[in-house]
Structures are given as C-alpha cells and as structure tokens.
Design an enzyme around this catalytic site. Sequence first.
Site, PDB file in Angstrom:
ATOM      1  N   HIS A 308     -96.973 -35.147  28.124  1.00 19.14           N
ATOM      2  CA  HIS A 308     -97.025 -36.339  28.983  1.00 19.14           C
ATOM      3  C   HIS A 308     -98.168 -37.223  28.514  1.00 19.14           C
ATOM      4  CE1 HIS A 308     -97.168 -38.816  32.610  1.00 19.14           C
ATOM      5  NE2 HIS A 308     -95.972 -38.345  32.864  1.00 19.14           N
ATOM      6  N   ASP A 366     -89.657 -33.167  34.177  1.00 20.54           N
ATOM      7  CA  ASP A 366     -88.264 -32.994  33.723  1.00 20.54           C
ATOM      8  C   ASP A 366     -87.935 -31.578  33.295  1.00 20.54           C
ATOM      9  OD1 ASP A 366     -88.876 -36.170  32.420  1.00 20.54           O
ATOM     10  OD2 ASP A 366     -87.427 -35.738  33.993  1.00 20.54           O
TER      11      ASP A 366
HETATM   12  C1  SDX Z   1     -91.445 -38.889  32.076  1.00 20.72           C
HETATM   13  O1  SDX Z   1     -95.207 -42.079  31.986  1.00 20.72           O
HETATM   14  C2  SDX Z   1     -94.742 -41.394  33.018  1.00 20.72           C
HETATM   15  O2  SDX Z   1     -95.364 -41.254  34.059  1.00 20.72           O
HETATM   16  C3  SDX Z   1     -93.340 -40.848  32.792  1.00 20.72           C
HETATM   17  C4  SDX Z   1     -92.822 -39.933  33.899  1.00 20.72           C
HETATM   18  C5  SDX Z   1     -92.582 -40.686  35.190  1.00 20.72           C
HETATM   19  O3  SDX Z   1     -92.571 -40.052  36.246  1.00 20.72           O
HETATM   20  O4  SDX Z   1     -92.307 -41.907  35.113  1.00 20.72           O
HETATM   21  O5  SDX Z   1     -93.744 -38.878  34.152  1.00 20.72           O
HETATM   22  C6  SDX Z   1     -91.479 -39.323  33.506  1.00 20.72           C
HETATM   23  O6  SDX Z   1     -91.040 -39.681  31.256  1.00 20.72           O
HETATM   24  C7  SDX Z   1     -91.975 -37.534  31.700  1.00 20.72           C
HETATM   25  C8  SDX Z   1     -91.945 -37.297  30.143  1.00 20.72           C
HETATM   26  C9  SDX Z   1     -90.530 -36.863  29.764  1.00 20.72           C
HETATM   27  N1  SDX Z   1     -90.405 -36.813  28.273  1.00 20.72           N
HETATM   28  C10 SDX Z   1     -90.269 -35.640  27.625  1.00 20.72           C
HETATM   29  O7  SDX Z   1     -90.347 -34.539  28.167  1.00 20.72           O
HETATM   30  C11 SDX Z   1     -89.980 -35.819  26.135  1.00 20.72           C
HETATM   31  C12 SDX Z   1     -90.865 -34.844  25.324  1.00 20.72           C
HETATM   32  N2  SDX Z   1     -92.253 -35.313  25.443  1.00 20.72           N
HETATM   33  C13 SDX Z   1     -92.738 -36.174  24.393  1.00 20.72           C
HETATM   34  O8  SDX Z   1     -91.820 -36.987  23.745  1.00 20.72           O
HETATM   35  C14 SDX Z   1     -94.104 -36.783  24.712  1.00 20.72           C
HETATM   36  O9  SDX Z   1     -94.877 -35.780  25.224  1.00 20.72           O
HETATM   37  C15 SDX Z   1     -94.179 -37.984  25.629  1.00 20.72           C
HETATM   38  C16 SDX Z   1     -93.292 -39.097  25.185  1.00 20.72           C
HETATM   39  C17 SDX Z   1     -93.821 -37.609  27.036  1.00 20.72           C
HETATM   40  C18 SDX Z   1     -95.632 -38.470  25.627  1.00 20.72           C
HETATM   41  O10 SDX Z   1     -95.878 -38.895  24.342  1.00 20.72           O
HETATM   42  P1  SDX Z   1     -97.317 -39.545  23.928  1.00 20.72           P
HETATM   43  O11 SDX Z   1     -98.235 -39.602  25.072  1.00 20.72           O
HETATM   44  O12 SDX Z   1     -97.042 -40.812  23.182  1.00 20.72           O
HETATM   45  O13 SDX Z   1     -97.913 -38.454  23.008  1.00 20.72           O
HETATM   46  P2  SDX Z   1     -97.585 -38.297  21.484  1.00 20.72           P
HETATM   47  O14 SDX Z   1     -96.105 -38.507  21.270  1.00 20.72           O
HETATM   48  O15 SDX Z   1     -98.533 -39.143  20.718  1.00 20.72           O
HETATM   49  O16 SDX Z   1     -97.895 -36.763  21.276  1.00 20.72           O
HETATM   50  C19 SDX Z   1     -99.220 -36.338  21.080  1.00 20.72           C
HETATM   51  C20 SDX Z   1     -99.085 -35.146  20.137  1.00 20.72           C
HETATM   52  C21 SDX Z   1     -98.227 -35.464  18.906  1.00 20.72           C
HETATM   53  O17 SDX Z   1     -98.703 -34.649  17.846  1.00 20.72           O
HETATM   54  P3  SDX Z   1     -99.742 -35.324  16.749  1.00 20.72           P
HETATM   55  O18 SDX Z   1     -99.015 -36.529  16.170  1.00 20.72           O
HETATM   56  O19 SDX Z   1    -100.973 -35.690  17.537  1.00 20.72           O
HETATM   57  O20 SDX Z   1     -99.954 -34.221  15.726  1.00 20.72           O
HETATM   58  O21 SDX Z   1     -98.388 -34.080  20.812  1.00 20.72           O
HETATM   59  C22 SDX Z   1     -97.154 -33.822  20.144  1.00 20.72           C
HETATM   60  C23 SDX Z   1     -96.837 -35.012  19.254  1.00 20.72           C
HETATM   61  O22 SDX Z   1     -96.095 -34.617  18.117  1.00 20.72           O
HETATM   62  N3  SDX Z   1     -96.155 -33.660  21.190  1.00 20.72           N
HETATM   63  C24 SDX Z   1     -95.208 -32.722  21.208  1.00 20.72           C
HETATM   64  C25 SDX Z   1     -94.505 -32.932  22.411  1.00 20.72           C
HETATM   65  N4  SDX Z   1     -95.022 -33.974  23.061  1.00 20.72           N
HETATM   66  C26 SDX Z   1     -96.033 -34.425  22.304  1.00 20.72           C
HETATM   67  N5  SDX Z   1     -94.883 -31.744  20.354  1.00 20.72           N
HETATM   68  C27 SDX Z   1     -93.846 -30.954  20.678  1.00 20.72           C
HETATM   69  N6  SDX Z   1     -93.100 -31.091  21.822  1.00 20.72           N
HETATM   70  C28 SDX Z   1     -93.411 -32.077  22.700  1.00 20.72           C
HETATM   71  N7  SDX Z   1     -92.702 -32.205  23.829  1.00 20.72           N
END
Ligand code: SDX
Length: 431
Positions: A308, A366
Amino acid sequence: MPKQIKTAKLTLDDKTYDLPVYAPTVGPDVIDIGKLYGQAGVFTFDPGFTSTAACDSTITYIDGDKGELLYRGYPIEQLAEQSHHLEVCYLLLYGELPTKAQMIDFETRVTRHTMVHEQMHNFFRGFRRDAHPMATMVGVVGAMSAFYHDSTDINDPWQREVAAIRMIAKIPTIAAMAYKYSVGQPFVYPKNDLSYAGNFLRMCFSVPAEDYVVNPILEKAMDRIMMLHADHEQNASTSTVRLAGSSGANPFACIAAGIACLWGPAHGGANQACLEMLREIGTVDRIPEFIARAKDKNDPFRLMGFGHRVYKNFDPRAKVMKESADEVLNLLGIHDNETLRVAKELEKIALEDPYFVEKKLYPNVDFYSGIILEAMGFPTSMFTPIFALSRAVGWIAQWKEMISDPAGKIGRPRQLYVGATMRDYAPVETR
Ligand code: SDX
C-alpha cells in the site's frame, strides 16, 4: 485556509525563498509551495504524489506507520464493530454521528431514492451480456447526469445535497442491475422495508420464481464490507473525483470518473485480481513459487492484495476483513475453504520473508474481501463494483467538501518537459 506555524527556507542558486508551513490536527506538517513558481521560476517534481498533499480535508485520516484509519476521528475498528453503513454515510457527509431522529430522517431520504428512472433500464440493454459490470457501472452512473438534471447545478447547495442522496441511494441498485444483466436474470426493484445491505443482497440474488429471505449473517458481513470501503483519504479514485469536480463537472460525471479509476488492478480492481491469484496458486505447496515471482524484478507479477502507498503496517481494514472471513465462512458452514487456507499461509510466509518485511508490504483491504464475497455467492467480476458502491459515499463527501471550499480552483498540475525543443516542420519529401 490552514494556519501557518513556521516558515521553511529553500535555497536555490544563492537565493533563499520563504515557504509557509501549516500544521494539521494530526499527521505531518505541510509546506505550501503554491507561490514557488512565481517566486523562483521552478516547479516541484513528485510523480505519483508520494510527498504531496493535494488539499486540506476534515473527512478521513490515515496513519500508515501505525495502521490507523479514522472517519471524522472515529477509528474504523469501532465503527465496523458498533455502527452500520448508512450511519457511516451520515458521519462522512455531515461530520458528526447522527442522533436517532437525524438517522431516521437520513435513512428515509436515502430509502426513498433507491429506484432508478425506468428508462435507465434501456441503457443496460445496449451492453453485451458479457460486459464487465464495472464497464456498465461507469456508463450508467455517468448517464445519471442525463436523467437527474435537477441535481446537477454544483453551485446550488440544495442540488448538491440531492445529488449526494441520489448517488448513495441508487448506486447499489445500479450495481445489482449490472450483475443481473450479466447473468441474464430480470432486474429486481429495491424493497424499502429492507436495510441498505439487505436490499442490495436481495436485488442481486432474488428471482421472481421464488421468495427470497435476507440471510442476517450475509447482511451483516455485506454492511461491514461497505463500511470498511467507504472512504480512504486522497486515494487515486478520490483524487480523480476531486480533479474532475474542480472543473465544475456535474457530480454524476465525477463519480463515473472515480469508478473508472477504481477499476485498475493496482487500486480497487485488486480484490478481483487477488482472488484470481489465490485460485491460480491453488494449494499451499505452490506458495513459494509465487513468492519468488513477486520478488523477481524481471517478473511483473505482484502479490495482489499486498502492499500500500500509505500503510507501512497492517491495513486495519484487512484485520477486520480477516476476522469477518473466518466468522462468515464458519457461520455458513464452509470449513475446508482451500482459498482461505492459501490466503492465510501466503500471508504468514510473506510476512516472515525479508523482502516483504524490508519493503513493509502487508495485506491490504483487498486481500481477504474476495474470499467473503465469493462465499456470499458473488462472481469475481462483482468484487470491484461492490468496492465502488461502498466508496460512493466517500467520493461524494470529498466532492462536496471540495466544491463548497470558496478557495477552490481548477486542478492543473505542471510537468518536467523532456521532449524535443522547438524545430521547423520538414516536408515529407525531405524525411
Ligand atoms: C487500494 O490509496 C489507497 O488508499 C487505495 C485503497 C483505498 O481504499 O482507496 O487502499 C485501495 O487500492 C489498495 C491497494 C490494492 N492494490 C494491490 O493490492 C495491488 C498490489 N499492490 C501494489 O501494486 C502496490 O503495493 C500498490 C500499488 C498498492 C502501492 O504501490 P506504491 O506505493 O507505488 O509502491 P511501489 O509500487 O513503488 O512498491 C514499492 C516496492 C517496489 O519494489 P522496489 O521497486 O522498491 O524494489 O515494493 C514492491 C515494488 O516492486 N511491491 C511489491 C508489491 N507491492 C509493492 N512487490 C510484490 N508484491 C506487491 N504486492
């Protein structure tokens, strides 16, 4: 306007600029850079808005480090336990918990608006039966501005109020109609003697061929899911609603924009993607393979339902959802649910893995919601529409807050341009 508490100094090319700093009631201070471009001729750069407050708001507060979520100051755990969705709607819209009389009046107003214009039924028939219900919802909610002209004047507080009530009242009906259309069953009209959640369940699952009685276990679980998804500060879809609203677009068009944004798998679409991922994993022994893929930089696969932007601790909603999943499945007599077993083992393994620990990746809202929704009888395609109907109150509350702010102006970000500098057109013969 927030109160300035101190001044930040930015030094650039031997010049120093004073930037006002404002204090929140709780959370980080903010530096106001609104005049920076005028003073220093530079923009700030923050793609994804990781360090940018786009507005001031009194509605929802999240502490990502502590895993706290407050609706108008009330912790989500207390509301999930003691309140109900329509009361949370009142709280988000008006800022205080309602008295008994206020609740009765609000509930009556919402209940009396649950039907949609009969001609809207024709809209659904324009879609293919296999259209994703989110596609239908974007279309039909946007079309509300073609049916409810008497609540689209954003400068009229009364019309804003009517639009808010209509949105909260009708979106479950529209979501249920999208579902019924996708399964080829007749639309079911709302029934005013049912609760908000009970009405939605009946509109989804009852058929003319037999009586339908709302299951109180499912009704309570549905209502809790709605509360948990109701608002969440300036997430992507809420920011979309605010940006659309800042141009003066009518509220139904703004909510349709929010629904479109929520559909993405990185946002509200994650609940469907998460359940499909858990199904693909299938059994506990395949979890290590997927954990390895999630950690592999060359593999675009991510653990859906994990991570998140704000929570670097447990998403408090995920905790409530996990307890609810156990409770609902037990009460429904579903004891050997392989998907729940895989989810719990996946959570356990991931939370012990250094990759997830270092990146502070925890289950989010989720991760467990799909398990409950599947147990209730919903297809995965209905998971995000249910998120959308639950979030409608948050979107409309944030939209109302923005529209009623006299200092509001159209949102218009700038950019770091890295494209071609000016050059003359070259006739095709010379290329
Ligand atoms: C919701 O914003 C809100 O409040 C949203 C929400 C709401 O109520 O409105 O809470 C609802 O959207 C919840 C999130 C649902 N999405 C997912 O579950 C999809 C999987 N999660 C990711 O795609 C990600 O965690 C996000 C999109 C939720 C957040 O992404 P960020 O904050 O942009 O973080 P990032 O993508 O930069 O990740 C940071 C690091 C990365 O690695 P590095 O590049 O630093 O090496 O963490 C890794 C990412 O690769 N990473 C993950 C991961 N999520 C982040 N690695 C593996 N699995 C994951 N799920």
